[in-house]
Design a protein around this motif. Structure first.
Motif, mmCIF file in Angstrom:
data_model
loop_
_atom_site.group_PDB
_atom_site.id
_atom_site.type_symbol
_atom_site.label_atom_id
_atom_site.label_comp_id
_atom_site.label_asym_id
_atom_site.label_seq_id
_atom_site.Cartn_x
_atom_site.Cartn_y
_atom_site.Cartn_z
ATOM 1 N N GLU A 25 40.240 50.312 46.901
ATOM 2 C CA GLU A 25 39.920 48.890 46.873
ATOM 3 C C GLU A 25 40.752 48.142 45.842
ATOM 4 O OE1 GLU A 25 36.039 45.954 46.348
ATOM 5 O OE2 GLU A 25 35.849 48.124 46.133
ATOM 6 N N ARG A 26 41.069 48.792 44.685
ATOM 7 C CA ARG A 26 41.768 48.083 43.633
ATOM 8 C C ARG A 26 43.225 47.809 43.974
ATOM 9 N NH1 ARG A 26 41.090 50.619 38.342
ATOM 10 N NH2 ARG A 26 38.964 50.795 39.088
ATOM 11 N N GLU A 27 43.742 48.394 45.087
ATOM 12 C CA GLU A 27 45.095 48.067 45.499
ATOM 13 C C GLU A 27 45.136 46.790 46.341
ATOM 14 O OE1 GLU A 27 46.925 51.284 47.444
ATOM 15 O OE2 GLU A 27 46.850 52.635 45.723
ATOM 16 N N LYS A 28 43.941 46.332 46.835
ATOM 17 C CA LYS A 28 43.890 45.117 47.630
ATOM 18 C C LYS A 28 43.946 43.907 46.715
ATOM 19 C CE LYS A 28 41.016 47.410 51.117
ATOM 20 N NZ LYS A 28 39.717 47.407 51.801
ATOM 21 N N PRO A 29 44.476 42.775 47.169
ATOM 22 C CA PRO A 29 44.521 41.585 46.322
ATOM 23 C C PRO A 29 43.124 41.115 45.970
ATOM 24 C CG PRO A 29 45.100 41.048 48.594
ATOM 25 C CD PRO A 29 45.055 42.546 48.499
ATOM 26 N N ALA A 30 42.966 40.595 44.740
ATOM 27 C CA ALA A 30 41.663 40.137 44.285
ATOM 28 C C ALA A 30 41.176 38.974 45.141
ATOM 29 C CB ALA A 30 41.748 39.707 42.823
ATOM 30 N N GLN A 31 39.867 38.962 45.414
ATOM 31 C CA GLN A 31 39.262 37.941 46.243
ATOM 32 C C GLN A 31 38.217 37.167 45.448
ATOM 33 O OE1 GLN A 31 40.254 37.400 49.364
ATOM 34 N NE2 GLN A 31 41.752 39.051 49.160
ATOM 35 N N PRO A 32 37.896 35.927 45.857
ATOM 36 C CA PRO A 32 36.837 35.191 45.162
ATOM 37 C C PRO A 32 35.471 35.800 45.424
ATOM 38 C CG PRO A 32 37.580 33.969 47.083
ATOM 39 C CD PRO A 32 38.513 35.139 46.920
ATOM 40 N N LEU A 33 34.495 35.454 44.589
ATOM 41 C CA LEU A 33 33.136 35.965 44.724
ATOM 42 C C LEU A 33 32.531 35.544 46.063
ATOM 43 C CD1 LEU A 33 30.664 37.274 43.344
ATOM 44 C CD2 LEU A 33 30.075 34.999 42.486
ATOM 45 N N LYS A 34 31.844 36.484 46.712
ATOM 46 C CA LYS A 34 31.199 36.169 47.981
ATOM 47 C C LYS A 34 30.055 35.182 47.743
ATOM 48 C CE LYS A 34 32.092 40.791 49.809
ATOM 49 N NZ LYS A 34 31.483 42.054 50.271
ATOM 50 N N GLY A 85 43.193 38.961 28.543
ATOM 51 C CA GLY A 85 43.480 38.930 29.965
ATOM 52 C C GLY A 85 42.712 37.849 30.709
ATOM 53 N N ARG A 86 43.194 37.524 31.909
ATOM 54 C CA ARG A 86 42.553 36.540 32.777
ATOM 55 C C ARG A 86 42.851 36.905 34.225
ATOM 56 N NH1 ARG A 86 40.604 32.061 30.566
ATOM 57 N NH2 ARG A 86 40.637 30.964 32.573
ATOM 58 N N GLY A 87 42.185 36.211 35.153
ATOM 59 C CA GLY A 87 42.496 36.348 36.565
ATOM 60 C C GLY A 87 42.206 37.706 37.150
ATOM 61 N N GLY A 88 41.231 38.426 36.605
ATOM 62 C CA GLY A 88 40.846 39.712 37.158
ATOM 63 C C GLY A 88 41.481 40.916 36.514
ATOM 64 N N ASP A 89 42.435 40.730 35.606
ATOM 65 C CA ASP A 89 43.063 41.844 34.902
ATOM 66 C C ASP A 89 42.827 41.674 33.405
ATOM 67 O OD1 ASP A 89 45.401 41.545 37.378
ATOM 68 O OD2 ASP A 89 44.492 43.485 36.961
ATOM 69 N N TYR A 90 42.214 42.693 32.774
ATOM 70 C CA TYR A 90 41.826 42.591 31.380
ATOM 71 C C TYR A 90 42.166 43.896 30.653
ATOM 72 C CZ TYR A 90 38.909 39.320 33.978
ATOM 73 O OH TYR A 90 38.473 38.374 34.837
ATOM 74 N N THR A 91 42.400 43.754 29.361
ATOM 75 C CA THR A 91 42.582 44.907 28.487
ATOM 76 C C THR A 91 41.472 44.876 27.440
ATOM 77 O OG1 THR A 91 44.975 44.938 28.792
ATOM 78 C CG2 THR A 91 44.106 46.075 26.864
ATOM 79 N N VAL A 92 40.778 45.981 27.276
ATOM 80 C CA VAL A 92 39.637 46.063 26.361
ATOM 81 C C VAL A 92 39.964 47.026 25.229
ATOM 82 C CG1 VAL A 92 37.234 46.780 26.117
ATOM 83 C CG2 VAL A 92 37.958 45.507 28.136
ATOM 84 N N ASN A 93 39.724 46.591 23.996
ATOM 85 C CA ASN A 93 39.823 47.448 22.820
ATOM 86 C C ASN A 93 38.454 47.485 22.149
ATOM 87 O OD1 ASN A 93 42.885 48.115 22.133
ATOM 88 N ND2 ASN A 93 42.810 46.040 22.942
ATOM 89 N N MET A 94 38.017 48.665 21.761
ATOM 90 C CA MET A 94 36.751 48.783 21.044
ATOM 91 C C MET A 94 36.682 50.154 20.378
ATOM 92 S SD MET A 94 34.085 49.369 24.187
ATOM 93 C CE MET A 94 34.304 50.713 25.361
ATOM 94 N N ASP A 95 35.642 50.370 19.595
ATOM 95 C CA ASP A 95 35.378 51.655 18.968
ATOM 96 C C ASP A 95 34.192 52.300 19.669
ATOM 97 O OD1 ASP A 95 36.090 50.393 15.628
ATOM 98 O OD2 ASP A 95 37.410 51.140 17.195
ATOM 99 N N PRO A 104 38.157 43.466 41.530
ATOM 100 C CA PRO A 104 38.519 43.134 42.917
ATOM 101 C C PRO A 104 38.064 41.732 43.320
ATOM 102 C CG PRO A 104 36.612 44.588 42.874
ATOM 103 C CD PRO A 104 37.093 44.489 41.462
ATOM 104 N N ARG A 105 37.330 41.050 42.464
ATOM 105 C CA ARG A 105 36.925 39.666 42.705
ATOM 106 C C ARG A 105 37.386 38.816 41.529
ATOM 107 N NH1 ARG A 105 36.248 41.788 46.805
ATOM 108 N NH2 ARG A 105 34.337 42.112 48.000
ATOM 109 N N ILE A 106 37.808 37.598 41.769
ATOM 110 C CA ILE A 106 38.248 36.707 40.700
ATOM 111 C C ILE A 106 37.486 35.392 40.781
ATOM 112 C CG2 ILE A 106 40.565 37.690 40.570
ATOM 113 C CD1 ILE A 106 41.572 35.331 42.210
ATOM 114 N N LEU A 107 37.511 34.645 39.673
ATOM 115 C CA LEU A 107 36.857 33.344 39.616
ATOM 116 C C LEU A 107 37.770 32.268 40.193
ATOM 117 C CD1 LEU A 107 35.317 33.435 36.046
ATOM 118 C CD2 LEU A 107 34.074 33.567 38.187
ATOM 119 N N ARG A 108 37.229 31.441 41.092
ATOM 120 C CA ARG A 108 37.978 30.296 41.601
ATOM 121 C C ARG A 108 37.204 28.998 41.361
ATOM 122 N NH1 ARG A 108 42.344 32.000 44.428
ATOM 123 N NH2 ARG A 108 42.284 34.092 45.314
#
Length: 531
Positions: A397-406, A438-448, A496-500
């Motif tokens: 599923e993650r290879e498909k383009p991101a879609q808006p929330l149903k 990050g934005r648009g469905g792609d994010y990088t998270v750093n934490m302990d 796999p879903r993004i905000l529009r």
């Protein structure tokens, strides 16, 4: 009223004005007695009749005069000439740190760390004398002609056992460099200065303030509620060691920050070596300064390994010497290693076949009989479909383009998504120091993370006026942590879903083991669009 050309106290000839603010002005003067140039800080005449400001001015003189350190601006004298209150200080020929940052945009990590270490030295000296500065910022950090940096302007400092300094409706200090406890108007201690120094360090290496805004109250709320933006968003060359120091010094909770300026200095020195030349040997902390980086058990283990290594090293040296001298032995060991590797690969393949492979969502299939039956039905359906349709369905599923929330809410989109915004928190027993970019469905998270591998996961939700949709479920967080201490972790999140439209992307972290189930559940907002 300008004081140029006048003499204060019958001794200090005023040569010119250097600068000033709302409370005081600073002049360059010549000390007639000692034949040297000094800086004279003069309280503005309009405040001379305000008892509170006079007390603050005298308190600064007393606090600074009680200290003598290479990284603290020296105060030589204080007095009153008529209605003029003044203070005689060391004349700093160099620029302020603020001038330096504004001139160059940002400083190199090496230079910023070197400056921060000097400030740690000055703060450690002040804290040892029971004085909390309360207003650490680049404007109050001055340099000498030879590049030495010193902390000055102890105008709102207080002894560590004093009460909070506030005025009605106003908290003393500089809002861009506030600690969370200052923003709340509460009592502060030495760790408040370390938070402010973390902000200064962030500003030095990025040329940007971590929290900014048009109104002071909005900035103060960000110090209280928002996670620290990853400084690598603005400067990708920063090493993990330096970023870790910034995150820890700017922790929301006092208990998660450095306890002393000396501890912060040690990590800065370690970051300078770590980010510069790579691996550095483990140096166990003292019993008085144990923190999340170490424990008594770790120290004992380190010493035990070191002693064992010293005993076996001569034997290993002889073994490797004979290994490289004998060609047959080298070929034999190499062949054995290749054979074992081949057996591991074949065994893993056969084991995977016996277990039925993995589920379609990338998770291992468990021993649930209903799950196996569902998996068999799914495989049967796939076989009956045309090959082109089957291949399309098999794509992750993650290879498909991101879609808006149903649009799940059939009532016209009346869901109040803001009610699902998670409350501000500092972390829990498993997760701490959460930072994301990050934005648009792609994010990088750093934490302990403090947990053995294989026990921490996350769910991802997209929430808007139509409802809340879980778009990723029980995604594993890869890491090599332990139960005893927090370990830095970085991972990527692809939605796999993004905000529009208005809404948010929310991540929920949790720990899960077979015996106790899920625990330490905590949520953060990765992205928000308020229209």
């Amino acid at each position: 009223m300008s004081l140029e050309g006048k003499t204060l106290g019958g001794r200090y000839d005023i040569l010119g004005r250097l600068g000033g603010g709302g409370m005081a002005s600073v002049y360059l003067a010549q000390d007639q007695l000692l034949k040297r140039r000094v800086a004279v800080k003069v309280m503005n005449a309009s405040l001379g009749y305000n008892g509170e400001f006079v007390r603050r001015f005298n308190r600064e003189a007393k606090a600074a005069a009680s200290m003598s350190h290479p990284n603290v601006v020296n105060v030589y004298d204080a007095g009153k000439d008529g209605s003029t209150h003044y203070m005689i200080m060391e004349y700093m020929e160099g620029a302020s740190l603020m001038d330096l940052i504004q001139e160059r945009g940002s400083l190199s990590p090496e230079e910023a760390i070197a400056i921060a270490i000097q400030i740690c030295n000055g703060l450690a000296h002040a804290h040892q004398h029971g004085i909390v500065h309360r207003d650490i910022k680049p404007h109050n950090i001055m340099s000498t002609a030879d590049g030495q940096f010193k902390v000055g302007d102890f105008g709102i400092s207080r002894p560590t056992d004093a009460t909070a300094i506030t005025r009605t409706g106003f908290v003393m200090g500089s809002v861009h460099y506030f600690s969370p406890e200052q923003a709340k108007g509460g009592d502060v201690g030495p760790q408040s200065d370390l938070y402010s120094l973390g902000v200064v360090l962030y500003y030095m290496v990025t040329g940007r303030l971590p929290f900014d805004g048009t109104e002071a109250i909005a900035i103060a709320l960000k110090h209280l509620q928002e996670t620290v933006p990853d400084p690598r968003r603005w400067n990708a060359s920063l090493g993990e060691g330096l970023c870790r120091v910034i995150r820890r010094s700017m922790a929301k909770s006092v208990r998660d920050r450095y306890r002393t300026a000396e501890m912060m200095k040690e990590d800065l020195q370690r970051a300078l070596e770590d980010d510069g030349v790579g691996e550095i040997p483990f140096v166990p902390p003292s019993d008085q300064e144990l923190d999340k980086r170490g424990s008594r058990r770790r120290i004992a283990l380190h010493n035990r390994i070191k002693s064992i290594g010293a005993m076996v090293k001569p034997g290993w040296d002889r073994l490797f010497a004979s290994f490289f001298q004998k060609k047959r032995l080298r070929w034999g060991v190499g062949g054995l290693a290749a054979f074992l590797f081949l057996m591991v690969v074949i065994g893993g393949f056969l084991l995977n076949q016996d277990n039925g492979g993995t589920a379609s969502d990338g998770q291992m299939v468990t021993g649930n009989h209903e799950g196996y039956a569902a998996d068999d039905r799914e495989n049967k359906d796939k076989k009956e479909k045309p090959s082109s349709e089957q291949k399309e369905e098999e794509k992750p599923e993650r290879e498909k383009p991101a879609q808006p929330l149903k649009q799940k809410n059939s009532g016209g989109g009346n869901h109040d998504w803001r009610k699902e915004i998670p409350p501000s928190t500092d972390g829990n027993d498993t997760f701490s120091n959460f930072v994301h970019t990050g934005r648009g469905g792609d994010y990088t998270v750093n934490m302990d993370v403090k947990s053995p591998p294989g026990q921490v996961f996350y769910n991802l939700y997209v929430v808007d006026k139509y409802g809340s949709e879980k778009v990723l479920d029980r995604e594993a967080i890869p890491h090599n942590g332990t139960e005893e201490e927090f370990t830095p972790v970085q991972f990527s999140v692809h939605s796999p879903r993004i905000l529009r439209e208005e809404g948010m992307v929310k991540i929920t972290l949790f720990r899960e083991d077979l015996e106790s189930g899920r625990s330490d559940i905590i949520s953060y907002v990765l992205e928000m669009n308020e229209g």
